[in-house]
Design a protein around this motif. Sequence first.
Motif, PDB file in Angstrom:
ATOM      1  N   VAL A 150      45.711  30.012  25.486  1.00 21.51           N
ATOM      2  CA  VAL A 150      44.730  30.859  24.786  1.00 21.51           C
ATOM      3  C   VAL A 150      43.977  31.751  25.780  1.00 21.51           C
ATOM      4  CG1 VAL A 150      44.446  29.294  22.840  1.00 21.51           C
ATOM      5  CG2 VAL A 150      42.980  29.015  24.851  1.00 21.51           C
ATOM      6  N   ASN A 151      44.597  31.925  26.973  1.00 23.35           N
ATOM      7  CA  ASN A 151      44.057  32.816  28.010  1.00 23.35           C
ATOM      8  C   ASN A 151      42.641  32.445  28.452  1.00 23.35           C
ATOM      9  OD1 ASN A 151      46.354  34.439  28.240  1.00 23.35           O
ATOM     10  ND2 ASN A 151      45.728  35.713  26.507  1.00 23.35           N
ATOM     11  N   ALA A 155      40.932  27.813  33.035  1.00 23.92           N
ATOM     12  CA  ALA A 155      42.175  27.043  33.035  1.00 23.92           C
ATOM     13  C   ALA A 155      43.236  27.750  33.874  1.00 23.92           C
ATOM     14  CB  ALA A 155      42.669  26.846  31.605  1.00 23.92           C
ATOM     15  N   LEU A 156      43.327  29.062  33.728  1.00 23.25           N
ATOM     16  CA  LEU A 156      44.278  29.844  34.523  1.00 23.25           C
ATOM     17  C   LEU A 156      43.985  29.692  36.015  1.00 23.25           C
ATOM     18  CD1 LEU A 156      44.227  33.012  32.273  1.00 23.25           C
ATOM     19  CD2 LEU A 156      46.293  31.705  32.792  1.00 23.25           C
ATOM     20  N   TRP A 176      46.361  33.555  38.795  1.00 21.31           N
ATOM     21  CA  TRP A 176      45.102  34.128  39.266  1.00 21.31           C
ATOM     22  C   TRP A 176      44.947  35.579  38.839  1.00 21.31           C
ATOM     23  CZ3 TRP A 176      45.591  31.856  44.875  1.00 21.31           C
ATOM     24  CH2 TRP A 176      45.254  30.490  44.831  1.00 21.31           C
ATOM     25  N   ALA A 177      46.058  36.313  38.816  1.00 23.08           N
ATOM     26  CA  ALA A 177      45.995  37.714  38.398  1.00 23.08           C
ATOM     27  C   ALA A 177      45.522  37.817  36.947  1.00 23.08           C
ATOM     28  CB  ALA A 177      47.359  38.375  38.556  1.00 23.08           C
ATOM     29  N   LYS A 178      46.023  36.910  36.110  1.00 26.21           N
ATOM     30  CA  LYS A 178      45.611  36.906  34.709  1.00 26.21           C
ATOM     31  C   LYS A 178      44.138  36.523  34.586  1.00 26.21           C
ATOM     32  CE  LYS A 178      46.275  37.233  30.294  1.00 26.21           C
ATOM     33  NZ  LYS A 178      46.518  38.551  29.661  1.00 26.21           N
ATOM     34  N   LEU A 182      40.707  38.750  33.306  1.00 27.38           N
ATOM     35  CA  LEU A 182      39.743  38.254  32.316  1.00 27.38           C
ATOM     36  C   LEU A 182      38.337  38.124  32.901  1.00 27.38           C
ATOM     37  CD1 LEU A 182      42.040  35.538  30.706  1.00 27.38           C
ATOM     38  CD2 LEU A 182      41.301  37.676  29.638  1.00 27.38           C
ATOM     39  N   GLY A 183      38.185  38.566  34.159  1.00 25.19           N
ATOM     40  CA  GLY A 183      36.856  38.631  34.756  1.00 25.19           C
ATOM     41  C   GLY A 183      36.441  37.473  35.633  1.00 25.19           C
ATOM     42  N   ASP A 184      37.378  36.587  35.996  1.00 24.21           N
ATOM     43  CA  ASP A 184      37.004  35.446  36.831  1.00 24.21           C
ATOM     44  C   ASP A 184      36.825  35.886  38.288  1.00 24.21           C
ATOM     45  OD1 ASP A 184      37.073  32.207  36.700  1.00 24.21           O
ATOM     46  OD2 ASP A 184      37.800  32.934  38.634  1.00 24.21           O
TER      47      ASP A 184
END
Length: 210
Positions: A150-151, A155-156, A176-178, A182-184
């Motif tokens: 669920v992106n 968790a990513l 990590w790219a994903k 998402l702003g991490d």
Amino acid sequence: MMSEEDSDQNNGMMCCAACGIAEVDDIKLITCDGCDIVKYCSNTCQQEHRPQHDATCKERAAKLRDEILFQQPESSHLGDCPICFLPLSIDPKKSTFMGCCSKIICQGCAYANTLHQNEENLEPACAFCRHPLPKTQKESEMNKMKRVEVNDPFALLHVGVKHKVEGDHEKAFKYWAKAAELGDVDAHYLISDLYREGKGVEKDEKKELY
């Protein structure tokens, strides 16, 4: 010589606590290093006023030290603990990642939850979502992958760390790219390391910085 009460009143008017002279163009007052409140027109006045001011100064200085020592940061990139709403520490040892809901819980709330469960003889459960804690590593990884589907950026990030530890930098970069998209913030930092070291990606100094 002025009393401590008079000096406090004059302090609001920018006056010397010892002689009462006001700050004007040719007279610049100096602030007491201890209490950071009382002001003097000269070192002589400060020395003469020391016996009268000493006790109050030490009390105020102690309060200042306590404020600095125990003050909570206004915020961090991790946000607040979702239970007590206090800012989360950037020190990973002071928080716990819950794989079931991808929430980061402060150690205080995690400890309180464990203590409550032990006292009531309850099954271990997440402090936030109350989902039963995984009993095996495999179950824990399955919970994380459900969050990945669920992106969920946290968790990513954690799955990427797992792949890096295992030596698979290409997969680590993928997750990590994903997460970074998402702003991490932590994912951005870890990707920078990969570009700097040339692991999993081609070494690139520009991408390392940006």
